[in-house]
Design a protein around this motif. Structure first.
Motif, mmCIF file in Angstrom:
data_model
loop_
_atom_site.group_PDB
_atom_site.id
_atom_site.type_symbol
_atom_site.label_atom_id
_atom_site.label_comp_id
_atom_site.label_asym_id
_atom_site.label_seq_id
_atom_site.Cartn_x
_atom_site.Cartn_y
_atom_site.Cartn_z
ATOM 1 N N MET A 176 0.820 -1.210 0.000
ATOM 2 C CA MET A 176 0.000 0.000 0.000
ATOM 3 C C MET A 176 0.858 1.266 0.000
ATOM 4 O O MET A 176 0.599 2.213 -0.756
ATOM 5 C CB MET A 176 -0.915 -0.021 1.232
ATOM 6 C CG MET A 176 -2.007 1.033 1.244
ATOM 7 S SD MET A 176 -2.877 1.061 2.846
ATOM 8 C CE MET A 176 -3.260 -0.678 3.063
ATOM 9 N N LEU A 177 1.895 1.276 0.837
ATOM 10 C CA LEU A 177 2.781 2.442 0.920
ATOM 11 C C LEU A 177 3.526 2.658 -0.398
ATOM 12 O O LEU A 177 3.629 3.778 -0.892
ATOM 13 C CB LEU A 177 3.782 2.248 2.049
ATOM 14 C CG LEU A 177 3.229 2.389 3.479
ATOM 15 C CD1 LEU A 177 4.238 1.864 4.485
ATOM 16 C CD2 LEU A 177 2.878 3.839 3.777
ATOM 17 N N LYS A 188 11.535 5.689 -8.747
ATOM 18 C CA LYS A 188 12.774 5.230 -8.108
ATOM 19 C C LYS A 188 12.537 5.226 -6.602
ATOM 20 O O LYS A 188 12.578 6.269 -5.944
ATOM 21 C CB LYS A 188 13.937 6.149 -8.470
ATOM 22 C CG LYS A 188 14.239 6.192 -9.968
ATOM 23 C CD LYS A 188 15.385 7.153 -10.276
ATOM 24 C CE LYS A 188 15.701 7.179 -11.773
ATOM 25 N NZ LYS A 188 16.818 8.125 -12.079
ATOM 26 N N ILE A 189 12.258 4.032 -6.074
ATOM 27 C CA ILE A 189 11.827 3.914 -4.679
ATOM 28 C C ILE A 189 12.723 2.929 -3.924
ATOM 29 O O ILE A 189 12.933 1.802 -4.375
ATOM 30 C CB ILE A 189 10.359 3.434 -4.600
ATOM 31 C CG1 ILE A 189 9.454 4.362 -5.428
ATOM 32 C CG2 ILE A 189 9.892 3.365 -3.155
ATOM 33 C CD1 ILE A 189 8.034 3.852 -5.585
ATOM 34 N N GLY A 190 13.244 3.368 -2.790
ATOM 35 C CA GLY A 190 14.079 2.512 -1.953
ATOM 36 C C GLY A 190 13.330 2.016 -0.730
ATOM 37 O O GLY A 190 12.188 2.417 -0.468
ATOM 38 N N LEU A 206 8.516 -7.530 1.386
ATOM 39 C CA LEU A 206 7.950 -8.339 0.314
ATOM 40 C C LEU A 206 6.775 -7.631 -0.362
ATOM 41 O O LEU A 206 6.593 -7.737 -1.575
ATOM 42 C CB LEU A 206 7.509 -9.700 0.862
ATOM 43 C CG LEU A 206 8.647 -10.623 1.310
ATOM 44 C CD1 LEU A 206 8.100 -11.871 2.000
ATOM 45 C CD2 LEU A 206 9.522 -11.014 0.123
ATOM 46 N N GLY A 207 5.990 -6.879 0.421
ATOM 47 C CA GLY A 207 4.925 -6.073 -0.175
ATOM 48 C C GLY A 207 5.492 -4.995 -1.073
ATOM 49 O O GLY A 207 4.965 -4.714 -2.159
ATOM 50 N N CYS A 211 5.045 -4.678 -5.324
ATOM 51 C CA CYS A 211 4.590 -3.461 -6.006
ATOM 52 C C CYS A 211 5.610 -2.995 -7.041
ATOM 53 O O CYS A 211 5.245 -2.577 -8.147
ATOM 54 C CB CYS A 211 4.329 -2.360 -4.985
ATOM 55 S SG CYS A 211 3.537 -0.892 -5.685
ATOM 56 N N ILE A 212 6.890 -3.091 -6.696
ATOM 57 C CA ILE A 212 7.956 -2.722 -7.639
ATOM 58 C C ILE A 212 7.886 -3.612 -8.885
ATOM 59 O O ILE A 212 7.973 -3.130 -10.028
ATOM 60 C CB ILE A 212 9.345 -2.864 -6.969
ATOM 61 C CG1 ILE A 212 9.525 -1.835 -5.845
ATOM 62 C CG2 ILE A 212 10.464 -2.731 -8.008
ATOM 63 C CD1 ILE A 212 9.543 -0.405 -6.290
ATOM 64 N N MET A 213 7.682 -4.914 -8.678
ATOM 65 C CA MET A 213 7.612 -5.859 -9.791
ATOM 66 C C MET A 213 6.396 -5.600 -10.666
ATOM 67 O O MET A 213 6.495 -5.560 -11.902
ATOM 68 C CB MET A 213 7.578 -7.297 -9.249
ATOM 69 C CG MET A 213 8.860 -7.761 -8.603
ATOM 70 S SD MET A 213 8.672 -9.393 -7.830
ATOM 71 C CE MET A 213 8.166 -10.392 -9.236
#
Length: 351
Positions: A176-177, A188-190, A206-207, A211-213
């Protein structure tokens, strides 16, 4: 009920569990015919009258007066300013007291956890059940799993052991975040959190990864940054990668608060330069400048479910609930900048 006789009164008189009384009076399996007749006769003599109200259904699992439940928390979760777990512990303790169950609190020291030394409340036979709040090392779980009294975990779990647990929905919370940042234009999220430190951090990570995938975003190993050591103590200094993402998902509000402070010390503005989100919606998320967008954990519901499970386990030591997952919700505050359109503008400028 008008006459005031409850299943608890019958159970106390006969020295059996409330669950046994409930099963006998309802004609359910699990009770011998001899015991069933004895319970029914006693109920009739005492003037018991069954009730179909929901409140009565909730009351039948209340254990006998005089039970004590121990609450254990690792010392790494006990901070000078107070922590998320203080509030959770207080809520559980208050709700247990409403069921006439006393609580005994004990902090597990690092040495006790490392050497698998049982708490005094156990060795001194002071408690009838134990609730562990917050992650403890697997070797300590192994030690606790050998106890014969009712045992359950709150805010963590371990798949190796069949121990009841109540947790927040960390996997969906992490997703969600991350998805919120994606919706705000971030590509581009770390992630901030030491993997394998707790089951909650792993699930939130893992969440994030899912979301990245699903959004086919770039995944960089150097953007996955630890926030605590092997003992679970938060690092004093935060090391950032040379090339920064536009946003960070932090595994908890405390880490998000520290990340924002560290970014400010480097002259990086939040959210103008980098957006940051946390998890828990604890006090620090509101006192931070800017306030931190986060996922709110339903502490009251977690406490309510935890107390309900422990009450059932005290009434029937063989009872098993499994794992209960409590949903959270996104709380938007001031730490995220909407950058939609910035990438298209960059491409236009390049052309």
């Amino acid at each position: 009920m008008k006459n005031g006789v409850k299943m608890l009164d019958i159970a106390t008189k006969l020295g059996v569990s409330v669950v046994t009384v409930s099963n006998a009076l309802a004609g359910r399996d699990g009770v011998s015919e001899k015991m069933r007749r004895k319970i029914c006769e006693t109920a009739e003599k005492m003037g018991y009258k069954p009730s179909n109200t929901k409140s009565e259904k909730r009351r039948i699992a209340i254990p006998k007066i005089g039970k004590n439940v121990g609450i254990l928390t690792s010392e790494r979760f006990v901070g000078a300013r107070g922590t998320f777990y203080w509030e959770l512990t207080a809520s559980i303790s208050n709700q247990l007291s409403q069921l006439n169950i006393c609580t005994v609190y004990e902090c597990v020291t690092a040495d006790s956890e490392k050497n698998a030394i049982l708490p005094n409340m156990v060795t001194d036979n002071k408690v009838d059940g134990i609730i562990v709040i917050g992650q403890v090392h697997r070797s300590y779980i192994e030690c606790l799993s050998k106890l014969t009294c009712p045992l359950m975990f709150v805010d963590f779990y371990d798949n190796r052991y069949n121990i009841d647990s109540v947790i927040s929905d960390s996997f969906n919370g992490g997703y969600m975040l991350t998805d919120h940042l994606v919706a705000k234009g971030h590509r581009k999220i770390g992630f901030f959190g030491t993997l394998n430190a707790t089951s909650s951090i792993n699930d939130r990570y893992l969440g994030y990864v899912k979301c990245i995938m699903e959004n086919e975003l770039e995944f960089r190993k150097e953007w996955i940054i630890g926030d605590r050591n092997e003992r679970g103590i938060l690092f004093d200094k935060i090391n950032f990668p040379e090339e920064m993402p536009t946003a960070f998902v932090c595994n908890c509000d405390e880490t998000a608060f520290r990340v924002i402070s560290a970014l400010k010390s480097k002259g990086v503005r939040v959210p103008e330069d980098i957006s940051v989100v946390g998890y828990d919606n604890y006090t620090v998320s509101s006192i931070c400048i800017p306030t931190i967008t986060t996922v709110e954990v339903d502490l009251s519901r977690m406490a309510e479910v935890s107390v309900g499970i422990m009450a059932k386990k005290l009434a029937d030591p063989g009872y098993s609930e499994g794992r209960r997952i409590i949903s959270g919700k996104l709380i938007e505050k001031e730490s995220v900048l909407d950058i939609n359109g910035s990438y298209s503008e960059e491409r236009s400028d390049a052309v």
